[in-house]
Design an enzyme around this catalytic site. Structure first.
Site, PDB file in Angstrom:
ATOM      1  CD  GLU A  33      -1.094   0.703   3.656  1.00 30.38           C
ATOM      2  OE1 GLU A  33      -1.070   1.938   3.852  1.00 30.38           O
ATOM      3  OE2 GLU A  33      -1.760  -0.098   4.337  1.00 30.38           O
ATOM      4  CE  LYS A 122      -4.115   0.381   9.621  1.00 32.29           C
ATOM      5  NZ  LYS A 122      -3.910   1.570   8.751  1.00 32.29           N
TER       6      LYS A 122
END
Length: 205
Positions: A33, A122
């Protein structure tokens, strides 16, 4: 072997993004990411997706708005990671066919994220929860829920968190910081991948 480790390459610049991505993939990490508070993040994501989209899951982190989601999708990204749990961001991600990993910390946030359609969770900042907190939350979540721990973890404590119910990890400065060369990132990726493999074997035995 695709490991459930997301490399967070905060601060990466477009002119180095593909070299850093190549180093990560070669080192054993193929989920990457680019945080949107990096320089020209969509330019980096576009270059990475074009070159490695068939070999790696490329996307963005620190995604806070629906406009951001659409910009990531338009750039070719397939992964949306956020520090917070925003239902609109999750739904927009799924509407564009992207994987959604919102940031959560409490059971309420976890269940709200799953109800909105997130692909996984997450836990952030995960050092606040620790293994005891993770075990407690894992006990009430659907067993198949992917949980990624982000913040304060590395090869030294992978096994502890896997045993507590984590599936994967998000890794930032241990893998990449601005100024790191591709060779340095490769070495760190290898150490992280090997550490994960060793921890998984330890927990499985």
């Amino acid at each position: 072997m695709s490991r459930p480790i997301i490399a967070i390459i905060r601060g990466v610049k477009p002119d180095e993004a593909t070299d850093i991505t190549a180093a990560l993939i070669e080192g054993g990490i193929d989920r990457i990411e680019v945080p949107l508070n990096s320089p020209s993040p969509f330019e980096s994501i576009s270059a990475m997706a074009k070159k490695f989209g068939d070999k790696a899951l490329i996307g963005a982190g620190t995604v806070l708005t629906v406009d951001d989601v659409n910009a990531v999708a338009d750039a070719g990204g397939k992964l949306i990671v956020s520090p917070n749990m925003d239902v609109d961001v999750i739904r927009a991600s799924k509407a564009r066919g992207l994987q959604s990993f919102p940031g959560v910390l409490t059971p309420t946030e976890c269940f709200a994220a799953l109800q909105a359609g997130s692909d996984g969770l997450k836990i952030f900042p995960s050092f606040l929860l620790g293994s005891a907190g993770l075990k407690a939350i894992r006990a009430v979540l659907p067993a198949e829920t992917p949980i990624y721990m982000v913040g304060g973890f590395g090869p030294a404590n992978f096994a502890e968190m896997l045993a507590a119910g984590a599936q994967g990890f998000g890794m930032g400065t241990k893998l990449y910081q601005p100024g790191y060369t591709a060779d340095e990132v490769y070495k760190r990726a290898v150490e992280t991948a090997e550490g994960y493999d060793k921890a998984l074997e330890e927990v499985s035995n």
